[in-house]
Design a protein around this motif. Structure first.
Motif, short mmCIF file in Angstrom:
data_model
loop_
_atom_site.label_atom_id
_atom_site.label_comp_id
_atom_site.label_asym_id
_atom_site.label_seq_id
_atom_site.Cartn_x
_atom_site.Cartn_y
_atom_site.Cartn_z
N ILE A 38 0.87 -1.19 0.00
CA ILE A 38 0.00 0.00 0.00
C ILE A 38 0.90 1.22 0.00
CG2 ILE A 38 -1.77 1.29 1.25
CD1 ILE A 38 -2.62 -1.40 2.51
N ASP A 39 0.69 2.10 -0.96
CA ASP A 39 1.54 3.29 -1.08
C ASP A 39 0.86 4.48 -0.41
OD1 ASP A 39 3.72 4.79 -1.84
OD2 ASP A 39 2.85 5.32 -3.78
N GLU A 40 0.71 4.39 0.91
CA GLU A 40 0.11 5.46 1.71
C GLU A 40 0.91 5.58 3.00
OE1 GLU A 40 -4.17 5.58 2.34
OE2 GLU A 40 -4.38 3.97 0.88
N ASN A 41 0.71 6.70 3.69
CA ASN A 41 1.28 6.87 5.02
C ASN A 41 0.14 7.01 6.01
OD1 ASN A 41 3.58 8.35 3.18
ND2 ASN A 41 4.36 7.06 4.80
N PHE A 42 0.37 6.51 7.22
CA PHE A 42 -0.69 6.40 8.20
C PHE A 42 -0.30 7.05 9.53
CE2 PHE A 42 -0.90 2.80 5.32
CZ PHE A 42 -2.22 2.89 4.89
N ASP A 43 -1.32 7.53 10.25
CA ASP A 43 -1.12 8.08 11.59
C ASP A 43 -0.92 6.98 12.62
OD1 ASP A 43 -1.53 10.80 10.80
OD2 ASP A 43 -3.69 10.40 10.74
N HIS A 44 -1.59 5.87 12.41
CA HIS A 44 -1.54 4.76 13.36
C HIS A 44 -1.63 3.44 12.60
CE1 HIS A 44 -2.12 3.31 17.57
NE2 HIS A 44 -2.46 2.23 16.89
N ILE A 45 -0.76 2.53 12.95
CA ILE A 45 -0.80 1.17 12.41
C ILE A 45 -0.89 0.23 13.60
CG2 ILE A 45 0.48 -0.62 11.16
CD1 ILE A 45 1.76 1.63 9.50
N THR A 46 -1.79 -0.73 13.52
CA THR A 46 -1.89 -1.72 14.59
C THR A 46 -2.00 -3.11 13.98
OG1 THR A 46 -3.02 -2.27 16.65
CG2 THR A 46 -4.41 -1.59 14.82
N SER A 47 -1.45 -4.07 14.68
CA SER A 47 -1.55 -5.47 14.30
C SER A 47 -2.20 -6.18 15.48
CB SER A 47 -0.16 -6.05 14.03
OG SER A 47 -0.24 -7.45 13.82
N ILE A 48 -3.43 -6.62 15.29
CA ILE A 48 -4.20 -7.20 16.38
C ILE A 48 -4.04 -8.72 16.38
CG2 ILE A 48 -6.50 -7.44 17.40
CD1 ILE A 48 -7.17 -4.73 16.02
N CYS A 49 -3.30 -9.20 17.35
CA CYS A 49 -3.10 -10.65 17.57
C CYS A 49 -2.56 -11.38 16.35
CB CYS A 49 -4.39 -11.29 18.07
SG CYS A 49 -4.99 -10.56 19.59
N ARG A 71 3.37 8.24 9.25
CA ARG A 71 3.63 9.68 9.15
C ARG A 71 4.50 10.09 10.34
NH1 ARG A 71 -2.41 10.31 7.75
NH2 ARG A 71 -2.30 10.36 5.48
N PRO A 72 5.19 11.22 10.24
CA PRO A 72 5.96 11.70 11.40
C PRO A 72 5.06 11.79 12.65
CG PRO A 72 6.50 13.00 9.47
CD PRO A 72 5.33 12.11 9.09
N GLY A 73 5.53 11.23 13.76
CA GLY A 73 4.74 11.22 14.98
C GLY A 73 3.74 10.09 15.05
N GLY A 74 3.71 9.22 14.02
CA GLY A 74 2.75 8.12 13.99
C GLY A 74 3.10 7.03 14.99
N PHE A 75 2.15 6.15 15.25
CA PHE A 75 2.30 5.09 16.24
C PHE A 75 2.07 3.71 15.61
CE2 PHE A 75 1.08 8.75 18.74
CZ PHE A 75 1.98 8.69 19.80
N PHE A 76 2.81 2.74 16.12
CA PHE A 76 2.60 1.33 15.77
C PHE A 76 2.28 0.61 17.08
CE2 PHE A 76 4.80 -2.91 14.68
CZ PHE A 76 3.65 -3.43 14.14
N SER A 77 1.10 0.02 17.16
CA SER A 77 0.72 -0.70 18.37
C SER A 77 0.51 -2.18 18.04
CB SER A 77 -0.55 -0.10 19.00
OG SER A 77 -1.63 -0.20 18.12
#
Length: 81
Positions: A38-49, A71-77
């Motif tokens: 996917i050629d996009e940038n995201f504020d938050h990415i999460t992988s659930i289980c 994106r700058p300041g984005g989170f990965f949970s």
């Protein structure tokens, strides 16, 4: 806006149906987390289980790709079951 990926096409089809019925801004893709295209940038990415079930050597490469997709300041949970 929400973007999802899932390895199971049936779940992607269901998400597409629900998103359409609810008129949500929801994009769903059938793909493997080890090869996200996917050629996009995201504020938050999460992988659930999912992340904990992937071999460590694949997680290292996935983390590199996720960092590029935030994106700058984005989170990965990563919630674990």
């Amino acid at each position: 806006d929400v973007t999802t990926i899932d390895f199971n096409q049936e779940l992607v089809d269901n998400a597409n149906y629900v998103g359409q019925q609810m008129n949500w801004q929801l994009k769903n893709y059938n793909m493997d987390i080890r090869n996200i295209t996917i050629d996009e940038n995201f504020d938050h990415i999460t992988s659930i289980c999912v992340f904990e079930h992937i071999p460590m050597y694949d997680r290292i490469e996935i983390n590199k790709e996720i960092k590029k997709s935030l994106r700058p300041g984005g989170f990965f949970s990563i919630p674990f079951d």
